[in-house]
Design an enzyme around this catalytic site. Structure first.
Site, PDB file in Angstrom:
ATOM      1  N   TYR A  66      20.514 -16.450 -17.774  1.00 58.07           N
ATOM      2  CA  TYR A  66      21.812 -16.051 -17.230  1.00 58.07           C
ATOM      3  C   TYR A  66      21.784 -14.634 -16.651  1.00 58.07           C
ATOM      4  O   TYR A  66      22.686 -14.271 -15.891  1.00 58.07           O
ATOM      5  CB  TYR A  66      22.886 -16.165 -18.317  1.00 58.07           C
TER       6      TYR A  66
ATOM      7  N   GLU B 141      31.009 -21.346 -17.363  1.00 57.74           N
ATOM      8  CA  GLU B 141      29.633 -21.578 -17.806  1.00 57.74           C
ATOM      9  C   GLU B 141      28.996 -20.274 -18.291  1.00 57.74           C
ATOM     10  O   GLU B 141      28.190 -20.277 -19.227  1.00 57.74           O
ATOM     11  CB  GLU B 141      28.835 -22.167 -16.645  1.00 57.74           C
TER      12      GLU B 141
ATOM     13  N   THR C 197      24.096 -30.319 -18.022  1.00 57.77           N
ATOM     14  CA  THR C 197      23.923 -29.715 -16.704  1.00 57.77           C
ATOM     15  C   THR C 197      22.806 -30.403 -15.943  1.00 57.77           C
ATOM     16  O   THR C 197      21.673 -30.473 -16.414  1.00 57.77           O
ATOM     17  CB  THR C 197      23.593 -28.223 -16.878  1.00 57.77           C
TER      18      THR C 197
END
Lengths: 507, 507, 507, 507
Positions: free
Chosen positions: D300, D451, D192
């Site tokens: 996240y 993701e 990423t």
């Protein structure tokens, strides 16, 4: 023998007059050659091809109720519950073979609904539509033609009904009545398979009030009729199909097959009298919509299950390529995918097996269970797709382009570093990942997910019908009787006395 | 006419020899009079009573395959898919009427499984069980008797199989072989309806290995046979049934009906030769268990749907009593309850409609769909019950005792302060709350929830079978063909060549 | 030292004047001796007992904001986010120890809400309630007393507001105003821990309109005040507590602890002026309700997580007793239980850590996250309980009575046939099953499930607040900016300009 | 002042040596100009730009623990729980602004994990990595550089560990040891933001055994180091970015922003000694991985919540464009989206607020809650996306190309027929639909869905850790104590005695 094969089908489309098809800002000279359209036509062609495979004849063909001839089941007026069950099994079969939408159900469902509604209309109102429609249905059978069922209007402000729109054309309507027919104007959205069809069956999109007679129009037209414009819809990842060659094939995920939707615009199109099957009978618009919708909600319990089989096969395959097929959590996730997929199938089968004969003579699905079926279709494929992405691994969204694979320099690197389980083909692994991308995010996802959500009516439409059909009054009798220790006689009497029996099979 | 009515059924049970039934620490002198047992018998009695109601004759009765006589469907060997569908509809009907478990399915399912397995055994091994069992089945029909299907062993250490247990009796087994029969010892757990039965059909509980011949015993016994002891199981809130009178009726939630489970102990019970239907044939134990389980997993797609109808009716009723029936979130929750409940029903119908004829001549369910059905039953009723508690409101767990209602002083207070919507009966509101408590936490919840979880096999058992039946190999062919752009011919050939077709209807 | 220990607490309750407590149709002479009440008092007593355990002092005690003394945290006005976090951790601790509702949170939450609202009222309206309430709060601290927070009115027809009810008393109201105080009439439902309390803090149940001044009453009373009647609520399986002795202990599932709810009736009770904290200020009723509700919705992210820990421990234990602790599906299910339970805990912690100071000086939770917390509490414990029943096995609802265990004849049979994994105690296995029954269907389920649903407001109440607090306008700015390729400056400006920043911490 | 702004960041990347970046089969001459890369760089640039906005300074910047200077928070070593909370809020902010992955978290998480692990390594093994790494961290701060955290190896056969692979390079490893450093070979997948970075921090991908010393390598490299090749990953709908101009902007859905992943190949790259932070210490590989993963699982709970805010804003916007914003089912669905999104946020906040100081001095998240957070992230965004597609309507997958809009002929038709609610812009409606397509199927879905599934470890990785951290032993004590009526003293003693207290905050 009335049944075309795949090549005859392609030829028959090619024989249509030049159609006005726009795609990506340009009018296409030869629509059938465009890669988006060609691959979508491949899906439809399967419905012709498999009808000639003896192995599948039982599902793919039927004995016509009109002629006794063997016909393609996609033209069939269902004669019994077994026909309905076979329809679902046929749809599953096709969904397995193309992994996307094969577009031909909408016409079949429109045929059966129109057949039933014209009969009821004539009976109640003394109109004479049914014989006329029967003739139309017979022609479709004989020619083995595809009918695009054109129902969904563009609708404008969803807070208002047809007659209330600022622009009256936002629901398709009759703008002129002539002695020999009518002129219609408007647009139908999301027309699945329309460019791949021979005919269009226009229907109203919703219940109508008495001041909306101009919108109560049902009629048939040739797909290549003067005044129809098609504007092709984009799909996620559609450009992967462009360019051609192996790179395009690989990155498309599913090289051969695709779905199709277009916006279909009717710019003052003339419809001759003998092609009109409803004209102003507002009170029957709702029935037609509900019958079509219920048939079409049944359909999703077949085709999407077939797509789900592909998804499950892809999960099982990629697990092998990755070397994790025996991990207990992977196996359990695949069980869950199967459980969800078979739950959909059970709904498709059940609403078919519970079908009942209509006054017109053809068979209708159990409407409550068909709506329950479709409601599940708006949920379970999303969960199946989520699990598929879980099993696939992150590479499904970080995989380099097929052109990197085909470039010798980077290709060697990818071959070395994207190797999976010992003995497995890295090339196949890559292609399987692309299929999974297709099914969960790309062109296949348009069919498997978003169309599952909105095709045959959005989720709330099913909830409205479930509410209407669930027979709460009878259920309250059960509960009150138990709570109040009522006698069995009382319960039985209460149920018999005047409780409307909507859900026939269990009444 | 072979069919008993409710009173004849009760009388027939009363004619049994004195049985050894223990409950709450004491041996019962007159088991059938105990309030727990009496109300559980009421549920069973419905299966006799409704069979005499012409309105329900189509579902409740069948034409015997053995004699051509009209018999109670609970004794019937299914002859076609329609029989299987009617079985499910009959079960839904009964579940609606009693709101709990009516206990008679297990025998029906055992009859059909044993019938099929004895046939296959004879054919393969040259044994002669089938004719013997046919005679037994015929007697059940003629007498209209209830058979307790005794399968589940107590199992001891679940990490070990039968032959490995420290105490060999933890799986029921043959402890002595005589010329005229065998002597068995062991215990069967969770015996639904056993005290309300005429006969017991003992079956092995799992697949067996060749060193476990003593456990491969299937046989029939009278429920009142010498050496059988019943120890009654407690249920949540069972004591509400004690005391009697109106207070007890109100607080029980459902005054008339109940379910029943008991531990059944076989203390060296003799079984005569002609009642033995498997004796050492270990290789057929697995088939018998799977067939019984699949039939029984189908059953849950009927009875629990009927219980769900009661739950939905209770939700709709309490919403009215509370004055919130028109709130959009309440209506939407009831739609969801119906959606979930009809999803179960769809599974029950589908596995029936997809049934197939067995070599023995009777009809078998689609095993994959029956397992999918039961897997959903382990989940959806819990969600329905959760929504029911949501709609009910907190009063369902804080409502004072019925004795407080009947006490004039507190009764007046409750009448004033527990009033619901204008015009609604506070008394009925209270009783409806007690029914909801019963269904979601009390005796009814034993049947509607925990039995939904574990009856006919715990969830993992279904997952094992879904895994086995889901035909992953064929699904991988679909996925690989699409990913690799394989020709249709290749796919069809791959599927035809050697892929095992377990899931017949879709192959 | 202000803090009582468990014995002092019991003694203090015993010193109250005789209270009018009805249970099961009779007025109790000695309420505290009744097994239902005694065990519920045990749960409360833990809040005193653990406060004296040095190991738990950090969580169980706090430094008073009013006096600087060490006090029981249940009397504390939160001074910072850490206090809020510790409150949740204290609640989890207690929920682990008693496995049910310990009843003391409602008073703590009412104290903090009333403290804040009286401050705001005085500031806006010039009233003088805050100083008066501060005095009350101080007395609670000093005495270490339990306050029953009496909010929920019985509500009658839920389709109408207070002033519209046919019987005006269906919402508690002022029926007489005197120079020295007011007289109130009405009833508060579901009063958790009321019979175990020293004081009652009466509050309105909902937002009020200006014509509902008589309902805008907040005041304190002694629990033993003249004119209050308690009618005790039944709980599922409550009778298991009767009888006493080992059999009762075993079958109760959790012998020592229980919860408590009662209907509390105020029959023209006089409240002296200095105990009145709102009297006619209708415009502040909504704020008080919302603040109390948010605090109380935070609470459920602690106590129910503690109960969940017990459920998980029970699952892990019974898996061992059954011999399946190492099966991969069992382990995975326990992971799922933990995942769900910790999700609740995360919500409890987050709404605390994101807390903010109120004008009155005490700390308030993040209201959006507190409502999200409670909304999850209405769902996840039901799923945890479902999994627990899955792991437990069917024996949890078919287990014979403890009296059958204690009867030597049947006891020997049970000991033999209910044996679990080798080396495990059958007795312990049986008791663990009873605990699981308690938690999922019995008295414990009242607290762990139904109270999770309806306590601190039913699910729809949280949805109304989530809708109000979610700041959709700001989110639309994000979406529109991205869709229309708006500049970052535009977005920032749009957000700053006039968008209401309800959800402070993220604004 | 150490902090770069957006332009300075772009310039700094441009100053890197020519990098070997392959995309779509070709090596790019000027990678930063490619539309895929340029838009992905825009997302990263936001992390620089917003750091200079006073409104966001509190979240975007921090006071360096190493120098006391104000630095970009993305370079910060967390000093307390508040730092961890602010990290999550910063991530939510950025996720709201770009609607996709801004790529910079992985470096931040790697810095903090490496900082902690080098400290522990030195302490236990007497190595001297920590001071060296501190210097590296300081340089990153001073330069305000982006670090690509390169952890995930390509892994080959997932059924085998590193040392067992047929091709030893399938896990990155040391292939040569020199006096002044090491030479490494291998590939890191899914990197990423790697092409947008200044530095790379290489770390092992999993726990290692003692025979895997060559794989126990952690070290830093310049992103433009000799021997590194980047092969860019394809994303769904990436080609929409090509072509440029308004048509491309519209059809891309989100014109300005994108994410980035590349396969990063290390072809015998030399690493000087002072850039090596682990070299053979296999026993610390697992700790490093777990710490990094826990930090990243916390992340996240911020960024994907910000993306979720965009999804919710898109739902609310399209509902307005369609004219259905006031429909009760639409409002309820948006409440559900918010509920799910805030549940994720609560997990992100909670694992931060519950953080604890590490021996190295920086702060660590509550690992159990961070794993619970990420586990929810693998589920809830999929459900949010599903609801978004529900609200959007079918047009999101059948909308014609922007070029059809810009073509005057078809443009006029689309303008007429795709009109939404009165007064709403059809153009904006179309663009909002494209954003929704982007978020649920296109480039945005790569970040928001797939993701979310696999980033920071696939779902099963979290379950392994939840199982390890959930402290079942302590929970069994609670359950057994209640079931067996154990005294409080016994419970407390059992918990204190020897039960490992993994989950510190609740111990």
């Amino acid at each position: 023998m009335a049944m075309m094969n795949a090549q005859q089908y392609r030829d028959s489309l090619a024989r249509r007059k030049p159609m006005k098809v726009y795609l990506d800002g340009k009018r296409l000279d030869n629509p059938l050659e465009h890669p988006y359209i060609r691959t979508s036509m491949n899906s439809v062609a399967l419905t012709y091809e498999l009808a000639h495979d003896p192995e599948h004849a039982e599902l793919m063909t039927a004995k016509s109720a009109l002629t006794g001839e063997t016909i393609n089941r996609f033209c069939h007026l269902h004669q019994n519950a077994d026909d309905l069950v076979k329809k679902v099994r046929m749809q599953r079969l096709l969904g397995q073979r193309c992994g996307t939408c094969f577009q031909r159900c909408v016409g079949l469902d429109a045929l059966n609904a129109m057949f039933a509604t014209t009969f009821d209309m004539d009976r109640k109102l003394g109109t004479r539509y049914h014989a006329r429609f029967r003739k139309f249905a017979l022609a479709m059978e004989k020619n083995d033609w595809i009918v695009d069922g054109a129902m969904t209007d563009v609708k404008g402000d969803r807070g208002k009904r047809a007659a209330e729109q600022q622009d009256k054309d936002l629901y398709l309507r009759v703008v002129e009545r002539r002695s020999d027919g009518v002129v219609i104007r408007g647009a139908k959205a999301h027309q699945t398979g329309s460019v791949n069809s021979h005919m269009v069956l226009v229907m109203p999109t919703a219940s109508l009030k008495t001041d909306e007679k101009d919108y109560a129009i049902a009629c048939a037209l040739a797909a290549d009729a003067q005044g129809i414009t098609y504007i092709y819809g984009r799909q996620s990842c559609d450009e992967r199909k462009l360019g051609g060659g192996e790179a395009s094939d690989i990155d498309a995920g599913s090289a051969a097959y695709g779905g199709q939707e277009a916006l279909m615009v009717f710019d003052d199109v003339f419809v001759p009298e003998d092609m009109i099957f409803m004209n102003g009978e507002t009170e029957f618009a709702g029935q037609l919509v509900d019958q079509f919708a219920s048939y079409h909600r049944q359909s999703y319990g077949g085709c999407k299950v077939g797509n789900g089989d592909v998804a499950i096969g892809a999960a099982a395959s990629i697990a092998e390529y990755n070397g994790v097929a025996k991990a207990s959590h992977i196996k359990d996730k695949i069980v869950e995918m199967n459980h969800l997929n078979e739950t959909l199938y059970a709904c498709g089968i059940a609403c078919s097996a519970n079908g009942a004969k209509l006054p017109a003579g053809n068979f209708f699905v159990d409407a409550l269970l068909a709506n329950v079926c479709k409601q599940n279709v708006t949920r379970l494929p999303y969960e199946i797709a989520r699990i598929l992405q879980d099993i696939a691994g992150g590479l499904m969204v970080t995989l380099p382009s097929a052109k990197d694979w085909l470039n010798p320099q980077t290709g060697a690197i990818l071959k070395k570093y994207l190797a999976g389980a010992d003995g497995m083909s890295t090339y196949e692994r890559m292609r399987m990942l692309r299929l999974i991308e297709n099914l969960t995010m790309g062109r296949g996802a348009v069919a498997y997910l978003t169309e599952s959500m909105h095709g045959a009516g959005s989720p709330q439409a099913q909830r409205v019908l479930i509410n209407r059909l669930a027979n709460l009054e009878e259920k309250k009798v059960y509960a009150k009787s138990l709570a109040l220790n009522g006698s069995l006689e009382t319960v039985e009497a209460a149920i018999r006395a005047g409780l409307e029996k909507i859900h026939t099979p269990d009444a």
